[in-house]
Design an enzyme around this catalytic site. Structure first.
Site, PDB file in Angstrom:
ATOM      1  N   ASP A 149       0.886  -1.284   0.050  1.00 24.24           N
ATOM      2  CA  ASP A 149       0.105   0.142   0.015  1.00 24.24           C
ATOM      3  C   ASP A 149       0.976   1.142  -0.003  1.00 24.24           C
ATOM      4  OD1 ASP A 149      -1.972   1.993   0.361  1.00 24.24           O
ATOM      5  OD2 ASP A 149      -3.202   0.468   1.695  1.00 24.24           O
ATOM      6  N   ASP A 170      -1.898   5.814  -6.545  1.00 17.37           N
ATOM      7  CA  ASP A 170      -2.254   5.085  -5.715  1.00 17.37           C
ATOM      8  C   ASP A 170      -2.249   3.522  -6.199  1.00 17.37           C
ATOM      9  OD1 ASP A 170      -3.139   4.310  -2.762  1.00 17.37           O
ATOM     10  OD2 ASP A 170      -5.085   3.977  -3.664  1.00 17.37           O
TER      11      ASP A 170
END
Length: 453
Positions: A136, A334
């Site tokens: 992440d 992202d």
């Protein structure tokens, strides 16, 4: 599609004579399927992580032991599930971007409901214990379920089996960098929420091994209690920029540089990679500046100047793309969001131009995707125009095709209406089969085409 087997009231299965004759054939077919499955598993795990490069694979991959139950559903159900998970993640990113705090020392995973999208193999402890950690780029700290954890999966880390394990005291500097720190005696602990889950963890250190690189005294959260179903089963590895992130804890080893190539979720195996450090990074690559938002230091902001559909630059209001640290507005890269989301004025402009190029082809929709076609179409190119570089996407990076029918959809959408979102999020589907390089010392992000599916 799920098929429910019917049974007699006494729960006994009746085998007719004709079926008895088929049983040997069915047994042979079953054995062949098992053998094929074992062969596929052997192929999946035949390659080893080497040097400072780790394999990256999608959680939906047939090779993935964390493959979620809904991955076996129909194509439409899978897409709708991913959209729902994306929506919650966008709420999380947006809430962080507009946070009132001037310094956010660590990103808890709060308000993310989805399973991890991409995972890598890592080892913790001495001797090492293996885990599959979610990647992440918008989170910092690592956390892993530990022995005795209430509500965790069956794969847990056993501190008592590691000779290099060390709990951190409340006096440790790292204890001030976690959310909601607590002190149980002299040990530092913390609490956070993650989607519909809550996590209680001890702040600890141990040797983290990535590929063949050992990182001694790596600080992470050792989860002792988890409620809900949102926690990644074997833990999370944060690639953000905060003080407890992988980059911050390995500056001398990796010099705050990494890249990844994300495989498609349609790939039959996994050949993506996470490459840590400046060695072996591509030489022929285009760059755009990386921006920092002091209100949300972990997010990777870039400057998106415009978007082209075909050769035409879409008329997007400059305010829809402008970077504003105070409000959190701008564009971020992202790894955890699946489909690109643009603020409404930007998405509407791109969508309308895409539709115009499709002419009179009949429109349909699928969940949050409002630009779908059920007939064969000839599509234009789509180009993101960043400061200093243009990235023209192949069709597989912005179209999704039904495997069961002929439906084709533009795989991006507007930010959810119930979110006060000012963020444009360039998501992982649009990054797949590209090498994305994060070069923090030079404050730049690079992109180059690379097939890794």
């Amino acid at each position: 599609m799920y098929i429910k087997a019917s049974r007699t009231p006494k729960h006994s299965i009746i085998v007719k004579p004709a079926m008895k004759a088929l049983l040997p054939t069915l047994l042979v077919l079953a054995l062949l399927l098992v053998t094929a499955s074992e062969a596929r598993a052997a192929k999946c795990w035949s390659r080893q992580d080497q040097g400072s490069t780790l394999q990256v694979f999608h959680v939906y991959s047939p090779c993935s032991p964390l493959r979620p139950p809904h991955a076996a559903a129909s194509w439409e159900e899978s897409v709708l599930q991913m959209q729902a998970e994306d929506k919650v993640r966008l709420q999380y990113l947006s809430s962080l971007a507009v946070a009132g705090k001037s310094v956010v020392p660590i990103a808890s995973g709060r308000q993310i409901v989805q399973s991890p999208t991409y995972i890598v193999r890592a080892k913790i402890g001495t001797p090492p214990q293996a885990f599959l950690l979610a990647l992440d780029t918008s989170n910092d700290a690592a956390w892993i379920p530990c022995d005795g954890c209430l509500g965790c999966s069956s794969t847990v880390f056993s501190p008592l089996k590691s000779t290099s394990y060390k709990p951190l005291p409340c006096s440790a500097a790292q204890c001030k960098q976690v959310p909601n720190p607590t002190c149980d005696g002299s040990a530092c602990g913390f609490n956070l929420t993650y989607g519909g889950s809550s996590i209680a963890a001890d702040l600890t250190q141990d040797t983290l091994t990535l590929a063949t690189d050992p990182v001694p005294a790596y600080t992470f959260g050792c989860i002792k209690k988890a409620t809900g179903t949102s926690v990644p089963p074997q833990g999370l590895l944060g690639l953000g920029r905060g003080p407890l992130s992988l980059l911050s804890q390995t500056q001398s080893l990796y010099q705050s540089t990494f890249s990844y190539c994300l495989p498609s979720f349609k790939a039959l195996n996994f050949s993506g990679s996470l490459r840590l450090g400046p060695i072996g990074q591509p030489k022929r690559i285009k760059y755009t500046p990386l921006l920092k938002n002091p209100r949300r230091s972990s997010l990777y902001y870039v400057i998106l100047r415009g978007i082209k559909v075909g050769r035409r630059t879409v008329d997007i209001p400059p305010s829809a793309l402008a970077f504003n640290p105070t409000t959190g507005a701008g564009t971020v890269i992202d790894s955890g969001t699946v489909f690109t989301r643009l603020v409404a004025p930007a998405y509407t402009a791109v969508r309308d131009e895409f539709r115009r190029r499709m002419g009179k082809a009949a429109l349909s929709s699928l969940g949050g995707f409002d630009t779908c076609y059920s007939v064969p179409i000839v599509v234009p190119t789509l180009t993101f125009m960043f400061e200093g570089m243009n990235v023209t996407l192949p069709q597989d990076n912005f179209l999704i095709h039904s495997s069961a029918g002929s439906l084709t959809c533009l795989a991006m959408a507007a930010a959810p209406e119930n979110v006060n979102s000012v963020l444009n999020v360039i998501a992982n589907m649009q990054q797949q089969n590209h090498r994305v390089l994060f070069d923090l010392p030079n404050s730049r992000l690079g992109v180059a085409r690379e097939t890794c599916s």
